[in-house]
Design a protein around this motif. Structure first.
Motif, PDB file in Angstrom:
ATOM      1  N   PHE A  43       0.831  -1.207   0.000  1.00 53.59           N
ATOM      2  CA  PHE A  43       0.000   0.000   0.000  1.00 53.59           C
ATOM      3  C   PHE A  43       0.868   1.262   0.000  1.00 53.59           C
ATOM      4  N   VAL A  44       1.894   1.271   0.843  1.00 55.48           N
ATOM      5  CA  VAL A  44       2.773   2.437   0.932  1.00 55.48           C
ATOM      6  C   VAL A  44       3.555   2.615  -0.367  1.00 55.48           C
ATOM      7  N   ASN A  45       4.002   1.506  -0.971  1.00 59.88           N
ATOM      8  CA  ASN A  45       4.714   1.596  -2.246  1.00 59.88           C
ATOM      9  C   ASN A  45       3.819   2.175  -3.341  1.00 59.88           C
ATOM     10  N   ALA A  46       2.530   1.806  -3.298  1.00 60.19           N
ATOM     11  CA  ALA A  46       1.586   2.368  -4.265  1.00 60.19           C
ATOM     12  C   ALA A  46       1.446   3.875  -4.068  1.00 60.19           C
ATOM     13  N   ALA A  47       1.418   4.315  -2.806  1.00 63.45           N
ATOM     14  CA  ALA A  47       1.343   5.751  -2.517  1.00 63.45           C
ATOM     15  C   ALA A  47       2.593   6.471  -3.018  1.00 63.45           C
ATOM     16  N   MET A  48       3.755   5.826  -2.870  1.00 63.72           N
ATOM     17  CA  MET A  48       5.004   6.417  -3.365  1.00 63.72           C
ATOM     18  C   MET A  48       4.981   6.559  -4.886  1.00 63.72           C
ATOM     19  N   THR A  49       4.484   5.533  -5.572  1.00 64.09           N
ATOM     20  CA  THR A  49       4.397   5.585  -7.029  1.00 64.09           C
ATOM     21  C   THR A  49       3.486   6.714  -7.479  1.00 64.09           C
ATOM     22  N   MET A  50       2.374   6.885  -6.801  1.00 70.08           N
ATOM     23  CA  MET A  50       1.432   7.952  -7.150  1.00 70.08           C
ATOM     24  C   MET A  50       2.055   9.324  -6.927  1.00 70.08           C
ATOM     25  N   LEU A  51       2.770   9.487  -5.813  1.00 68.20           N
ATOM     26  CA  LEU A  51       3.432  10.767  -5.538  1.00 68.20           C
ATOM     27  C   LEU A  51       4.474  11.091  -6.602  1.00 68.20           C
ATOM     28  N   SER A  52       5.224  10.072  -7.010  1.00 67.87           N
ATOM     29  CA  SER A  52       6.250  10.286  -8.037  1.00 67.87           C
ATOM     30  C   SER A  52       5.622  10.671  -9.369  1.00 67.87           C
ATOM     31  N   ALA A  53       4.519  10.015  -9.707  1.00 66.88           N
ATOM     32  CA  ALA A  53       3.855  10.290 -10.981  1.00 66.88           C
ATOM     33  C   ALA A  53       3.238  11.685 -11.017  1.00 66.88           C
ATOM     34  N   LEU A  54       2.741  12.149  -9.863  1.00 67.83           N
ATOM     35  CA  LEU A  54       2.085  13.454  -9.806  1.00 67.83           C
ATOM     36  C   LEU A  54       3.065  14.610  -9.616  1.00 67.83           C
ATOM     37  N   ASN A  55       4.304  14.289  -9.294  1.00 69.31           N
ATOM     38  CA  ASN A  55       5.306  15.340  -9.053  1.00 69.31           C
ATOM     39  C   ASN A  55       6.566  15.016  -9.848  1.00 69.31           C
ATOM     40  N   LYS A  56       6.478  15.179 -11.161  1.00 64.88           N
ATOM     41  CA  LYS A  56       7.569  14.799 -12.040  1.00 64.88           C
ATOM     42  C   LYS A  56       8.815  15.655 -11.834  1.00 64.88           C
ATOM     43  N   SER A  57       8.650  16.854 -11.310  1.00 58.19           N
ATOM     44  CA  SER A  57       9.813  17.712 -11.081  1.00 58.19           C
ATOM     45  C   SER A  57      10.718  17.166  -9.981  1.00 58.19           C
ATOM     46  N   HIS A  58      10.140  16.367  -9.079  1.00 60.58           N
ATOM     47  CA  HIS A  58      10.921  15.776  -7.998  1.00 60.58           C
ATOM     48  C   HIS A  58      11.177  14.281  -8.219  1.00 60.58           C
ATOM     49  N   MET A  59      10.789  13.765  -9.369  1.00 61.41           N
ATOM     50  CA  MET A  59      10.853  12.319  -9.591  1.00 61.41           C
ATOM     51  C   MET A  59      12.273  11.787  -9.489  1.00 61.41           C
ATOM     52  N   GLN A  60      13.254  12.508 -10.081  1.00 65.28           N
ATOM     53  CA  GLN A  60      14.629  12.029 -10.069  1.00 65.28           C
ATOM     54  C   GLN A  60      15.166  11.915  -8.647  1.00 65.28           C
ATOM     55  N   ARG A  61      14.891  12.920  -7.828  1.00 66.60           N
ATOM     56  CA  ARG A  61      15.370  12.879  -6.446  1.00 66.60           C
ATOM     57  C   ARG A  61      14.712  11.751  -5.668  1.00 66.60           C
ATOM     58  N   LEU A  62      13.416  11.527  -5.914  1.00 60.61           N
ATOM     59  CA  LEU A  62      12.710  10.453  -5.231  1.00 60.61           C
ATOM     60  C   LEU A  62      13.240   9.089  -5.643  1.00 60.61           C
ATOM     61  N   VAL A  63      13.532   8.937  -6.929  1.00 62.43           N
ATOM     62  CA  VAL A  63      14.068   7.667  -7.421  1.00 62.43           C
ATOM     63  C   VAL A  63      15.441   7.394  -6.826  1.00 62.43           C
ATOM     64  N   LEU A  64      16.291   8.424  -6.775  1.00 67.30           N
ATOM     65  CA  LEU A  64      17.623   8.262  -6.180  1.00 67.30           C
ATOM     66  C   LEU A  64      17.517   7.902  -4.701  1.00 67.30           C
ATOM     67  N   TRP A  65      16.551   8.498  -4.006  1.00 67.85           N
ATOM     68  CA  TRP A  65      16.362   8.187  -2.591  1.00 67.85           C
ATOM     69  C   TRP A  65      15.965   6.723  -2.423  1.00 67.85           C
ATOM     70  N   GLN A  66      15.124   6.223  -3.334  1.00 61.07           N
ATOM     71  CA  GLN A  66      14.667   4.845  -3.234  1.00 61.07           C
ATOM     72  C   GLN A  66      15.775   3.845  -3.541  1.00 61.07           C
ATOM     73  N   MET A  67      16.820   4.261  -4.262  1.00 59.89           N
ATOM     74  CA  MET A  67      17.920   3.359  -4.601  1.00 59.89           C
ATOM     75  C   MET A  67      19.046   3.386  -3.576  1.00 59.89           C
ATOM     76  N   GLY A  68      19.095   4.410  -2.738  1.00 61.21           N
ATOM     77  CA  GLY A  68      20.079   4.475  -1.670  1.00 61.21           C
ATOM     78  C   GLY A  68      21.425   5.032  -2.097  1.00 61.21           C
ATOM     79  N   THR A  69      21.989   5.905  -1.263  1.00 59.66           N
ATOM     80  CA  THR A  69      23.315   6.473  -1.537  1.00 59.66           C
ATOM     81  C   THR A  69      23.923   7.030  -0.245  1.00 59.66           C
TER      82      THR A  69
END
Length: 353
Positions: free
Chosen positions: A182-208
């Protein structure tokens, strides 16, 4: 009766071997830390590294023969990053070792309970609302991530305890997986609705570990030390729980209370790790299996050695992430996934044979 002395001799003979394995793991960990500090896009000689460390720790002056840029790279970038990688790897491995024993499932981890998903969602909300760079506080992003991660597992515990009075392991895992999806689905929706922040969100999900400083390392160290010590204090209960709920109840262990306490402590370690570095998977799954294979199943040894080997593994993965395609950096979560996914399949296949 004649066999008892032989058994004692065997135990005494195995102790030096056990101590040798522990010493070897510690030396490998120190070697990994040294490599993580010295090796990179700019290699720093070990003698220069030791000289800079001595000067910084003693308050003296660095040798004139050492370039000032090397001092800055080593002290401000390499050392705090390597320390963060080691601490986070150790924390995730300890968390995984405890969760696997609590739930009696070799494929279980804090990620199964939705901790990482919840922490990622909290961090994403801070990023999207632009508070990550505001003056409200340096640690707002990790604090939000940790609070949401811990809140997720507490919600799992509450739901599982309400719907299953016996607080069975399969119930905890089931609701953890449902909430995580459920939470992952919410994350996907947030990423899709906020494309300007998508790259930062994706990098956060991959870890660094990029950009980590001594301030981050200090907070992670305090949290990881407290969580690891507290979990180690429950080593006997973990030994008993690993045999099953019925056996634990037979010897008078309050399994419900112990499970809740250990789940919260394990989630605390995972939450702290995720909120500072993003999601890094498979460390909490693979390392505890390797530790049990080498050192046995007694948690008095499993917990501290999981920390050492987990830290070593994460430090080496971060080193690969920085150097394989330098100057471009690979997300460390991708490195751990390449190593952990085949191991995950091997454990699953082995359990079915």
């Amino acid at each position: 009766m004649k066999h008892f002395p032989l058994m004692k001799l065997r135990r005494k003979a195995s102790r030096p071997v056990h101590s040798l394995k522990i010493s070897a793991a510690i030396l490998v960990g120190l070697a990994a830390l040294t490599a993580g500090i010295c090796i990179g896009s700019v290699n720093i000689a070990l003698s220069d590294t030791l000289s800079i460390l001595f000067a910084k720790l003693s308050g003296g002056a660095v040798k004139d023969s050492i370039d000032a840029s090397l001092v800055s790279i080593l002290w401000e970038i390499r050392i705090p990053r390597a320390l963060c990688a080691f601490l986070v790897g150790g924390a995730l491995a300890v968390s995984g070792a405890a969760i696997q024993s609590i739930l009696q499932n070799p494929l279980a981890s804090s990620y199964t309970l939705g901790v990482s998903s919840g922490a990622c969602l909290g961090a994403a909300l801070v990023i999207l609302f632009g508070a990550g760079s505001a003056s409200v506080g340096f640690f707002l992003l990790p604090a939000a991530g940790f609070a949401c991660g811990l809140g997720t597992v507490l919600l799992v515990i509450v739901i599982a305890s309400k719907l299953d009075s016996g607080f069975q392991n399969h119930t905890i895992i089931l609701f953890g997986m449902i909430l995580s999806l459920f939470v992952n689905a919410a994350m996907t929706m947030l990423s899709a609705l906020n494309k300007s922040h998508m790259q930062r969100l994706v990098l956060w999900q991959m870890g660094t570990f990029s950009g980590r400083r001594f301030s981050h390392a200090a907070v992670i160290f305090a949290c990881v030390l407290a969580g690891t010590v507290l979990i180690t204090l429950f080593h006997r209960e973990l030994d008993i729980l690993s045999f099953g709920d019925e056996e634990a109840a037979a010897v008078g262990v309050d399994q419900r209370k112990i499970k809740i306490v250990l789940l919260i402590l394990s989630s605390f370690l995972t939450g702290v790790s995720v909120c500072f570095t993003g999601i890094i998977g498979f460390v909490d799954l693979t390392i505890p299996h390797i530790v049990r294979k080498i050192y046995g199943s007694a948690h008095k040894t499993v917990i501290p050695m999981s920390f050492v080997l987990g830290g070593t593994f994460m430090t080496l993965c971060d080193l690969l992430a920085r150097t394989l395609m330098a100057p471009q950096e690979i997300p460390v979560g991708a490195i751990t996934a390449f190593a952990g996914a085949p191991f995950f399949l091997w454990v699953y296949y082995k359990g079915r044979v």
